[in-house]
Scaffold this active site. Structure first.
Site, short mmCIF file in Angstrom:
data_model
loop_
_atom_site.label_atom_id
_atom_site.label_comp_id
_atom_site.label_asym_id
_atom_site.label_seq_id
_atom_site.Cartn_x
_atom_site.Cartn_y
_atom_site.Cartn_z
N HIS A 118 7.42 -6.96 -3.78
CA HIS A 118 6.12 -7.32 -4.37
C HIS A 118 6.26 -8.61 -5.16
CE1 HIS A 118 3.82 -3.67 -3.49
NE2 HIS A 118 4.96 -3.04 -3.60
N CYS A 166 5.40 -6.18 1.39
CA CYS A 166 5.69 -4.75 1.36
C CYS A 166 5.10 -4.05 2.58
CB CYS A 166 5.23 -4.14 0.04
SG CYS A 166 5.92 -2.52 -0.22
N TYR A 167 4.08 -3.21 2.39
CA TYR A 167 3.46 -2.55 3.55
C TYR A 167 2.95 -3.59 4.56
CZ TYR A 167 0.43 0.57 6.24
OH TYR A 167 -0.17 1.27 7.25
N ASP A 179 -17.96 -11.39 -21.72
CA ASP A 179 -18.60 -11.53 -20.41
C ASP A 179 -20.08 -11.91 -20.51
OD1 ASP A 179 -16.14 -10.61 -19.77
OD2 ASP A 179 -16.80 -8.59 -19.22
N SER A 180 -20.80 -11.19 -21.36
CA SER A 180 -22.23 -11.51 -21.46
C SER A 180 -22.43 -12.88 -22.09
CB SER A 180 -23.00 -10.41 -22.22
OG SER A 180 -22.54 -10.31 -23.55
N GLY A 238 0.85 -1.19 0.00
CA GLY A 238 0.00 0.00 0.00
C GLY A 238 0.88 1.23 0.00
N GLU A 287 4.01 -10.33 -6.35
CA GLU A 287 2.92 -10.49 -7.32
C GLU A 287 3.22 -9.88 -8.68
OE1 GLU A 287 3.02 -8.41 -4.84
OE2 GLU A 287 1.93 -6.55 -5.22
N LYS A 308 -11.11 -11.81 -15.58
CA LYS A 308 -11.33 -11.97 -17.03
C LYS A 308 -10.74 -13.27 -17.58
CE LYS A 308 -12.72 -9.64 -20.75
NZ LYS A 308 -13.92 -8.80 -20.80
#
Ligand code: XMP
Length: 531
Positions: A180, A92-93, A238-239, A65, A182, A386
């Protein structure tokens, strides 16, 4: 209870919680955890510890953060989080919070690091670092640094600037890294995260999209019962996936509506009308509203006005179709009670989380029907990112052309014509766009680019020479970009021969176009679309 739904249920019932301390990291961490086939959810740092524990988390990750732990009002967590017996990983934070909460020292001695930094692993056999190189690049972004680990913790890595860049307490199952893991630039970050999940927290990697389908089918059946649902198909991923999932659950109780506004790319309407229907067996109501949209857009050049008109007309047409479906259902019309939407997890997190199902009211203006139709939402993709939606779609048997489709704006080609939208211009742009897509696919570049808007500068003309004569035609812009989330983007460095082929074909095959230009602007400062 049967075995399969129980397994699926267990997967989401005891999530790995990612506590969000701000900035954009938490969502990315949650995605990485899911890539490790473990279900995860993002929760705000303001959530009380008791509430987090009530979710029975298998593990908790504290994100990075933008704050400093010593800043007044900086977000924090209650120390009891570290004493609940749940494995915790601070990044991290989150790492600094863990350090200060448990009696370690974090100071702002100027030991700041930003960007790619070499990390030296001092305990190669440790839980987090086993099997990773003794020296590995990691992504740092911090002003404060940990100079002493809390009692009972082993320091496992350092950098030139920071003596305590990672620590762990295996007995208490508490782990932390200053960097980080990630982000892509931490080359062994995913491995370190998986070590935490599998070795530190003892979690089995069992989360799969197959589980999602089973679980959602059960949930949708329970929610909808014997009533009926409506789903708007936009041609997007998505739809389409949401509709396919609901179709699998409730079959003919679902009716899909596709509004053909005439602003789609070449072949896309046919893909919805034929391929999607063939793959799913869904009942589809197609509304041909091309004339209506063209009439409404006549004489309009301003992009925001175009967006408003397209949005307004779309809602009107869609609501009319809804009302017709209700009316066709006759006396059972009131059974049409659900509206399916392809809301994704990032939208849920960004709008503040929440798991409840919202009720939305749909106003319409068709005589003889109630003033307001009230629908309950069915949102089967609310837990998914997604890439997971694409996997679910593939598993449901949707064709690649639909599942791997590039993002395409709701207002369609309407905002890719700079100037007034007319039928002729749409046809022209559709041809140019189809050529660009064909050549990019032929060159195997679809997965490398995020999307490639093709734009017609209808208000611009330039001089050219074609055959024996002088021409005065329009330019076409190619806007290929690479991106992870469309928030930022870079222009794609496409091979010259591919660009050359697209340019030659467009100028040869599309009337009135005598110039093809390449947009080499990143975002920011440029947006992806031109309007
Ligand atoms: P920009 O142009 O803002 O686009 O960099 C970011 C992403 O959003 C898409 N986009 C839209 N999508 N309605 C949509 O549904 C819109 O009005 C719209 N405008 C842009 C764009 O294609 C890109 O993926």
């Amino acid at each position: 209870m049967s075995a399969a739904p129980t397994a699926a249920h267990d997967n989401t019932a005891e999530p790995v919680l990612v506590v969000d301390f701000g900035a954009q990291y938490a969502q990315l961490i949650a995605r990485r955890v899911r890539e490790a086939r473990v279900y995860s959810e993002v929760v705000p740092s303001t959530m009380p510890v008791a509430e987090m524990l009530a979710k029975k988390p298998k593990a908790i990750i504290l994100s990075g953060g933008p704050s400093s732990v010593y800043e007044e009002g900086a977000p924090t967590v209650d120390r009891s989080l570290f004493e609940a017996g749940v494995p915790v990983f601070g990044m991290c934070y989150g790492f600094q919070l863990m350090a200060t909460s448990l009696g370690g020292t974090v100071d702002n001695s100027g030991a700041r690091e930003y960007g790619r930094t070499p990390l030296t692993v001092s305990r190669p056999g440790s839980t987090l670092f086993e099997g990773t190189p003794a020296e590995q690049p990691v992504w740092m972004s911090h002003g404060d640094a940990c100079s002493a680990a809390p009692e009972g913790f082993t320091v496992t890595a350092s950098t030139d600037v920071v003596p305590v860049a990672a620590f762990e307490n295996d007995e208490k199952k508490l782990y932390g890294v200053q960097y980080h893991p990630e982000v892509m630039h931490s080359t062994h970050g995913q491995q370190v995260l998986e070590h935490f999940l599998y070795r530190g927290a003892g979690i089995q990697p069992t989360w799969t999209t197959g589980n999602v389908i089973e679980e959602q089918v059960t949930a949708i059946r329970a929610q909808v019962g014997t009533k009926r649902a409506i789903c708007g198909l936009s041609g997007g991923v998505d739809s389409a996936v949401a509709a396919a999932l609901v179709q699998k659950a409730i079959g003919d109780q679902l009716t899909c509506v596709y509004v053909d506004h005439g602003l789609m790319r070449k072949g896309e309407t046919e893909q919805v009308e034929k391929d999607f229907v063939a793959a799913t067996g869904v009942q589809l109501k197609v509304v041909d509203a091309q004339e209506r949209f063209l009439t409404a857009l006549a004489g309009v050049s301003d992009p925001e006005t175009k967006r408003k008109i397209i949005g307004r007309e779309f809602i009107r047409v869609f609501e009319q179709a809804q009302a017709e479906i209700v009316a066709e259902a006759g006396a059972e019309g009131e059974d049409v009670a659900f509206l399916v939407q392809g809301t994704l997890y990032p939208d849920v997190v960004e709008s503040g989380g929440g798991t409840g199902t919202a009720n939305i009211k749909s106003h319409h203006n068709v005589g003889g029907l109630p003033e307001d139709l009230e629908f309950e939402l069915v949102e089967p993709l609310r837990q998914l990112f997604k890439d997971e939606v694409r996997m679910v779609g593939a598993e449901l048997g949707l064709p690649d052309e639909i599942v791997q489709r590039q993002p395409f704006p709701g207002p369609g080609l309407g905002i890719r014509i700079v100037g007034e939208v007319t039928k002729e211009r749409l046809d022209l742009l559709r041809e140019a766009d189809a050529i660009a897509r064909e050549e990019l696919t032929a060159a195997g570049l679809d997965r490398e680019i995020w999307q490639c808007p093709v734009v017609l500068l209808a208000d611009v003309r330039s001089v050219g020479v074609q055959g024996d004569g002088r021409t005065y035609g329009h330019p076409i812009v190619l806007r290929p970009v690479s991106s992870e989330d469309a928030m930022t983007a870079d222009w794609s460095r496409l091979p010259y021969d591919v660009l050359g082929k697209i340019s030659t074909r467009i100028t040869n095959e599309v009337d009135d176009v005598n110039r093809v230009v390449l947009d080499i602007t990143s975002k920011p400062p440029g947006t992806i679309e031109w309007e």
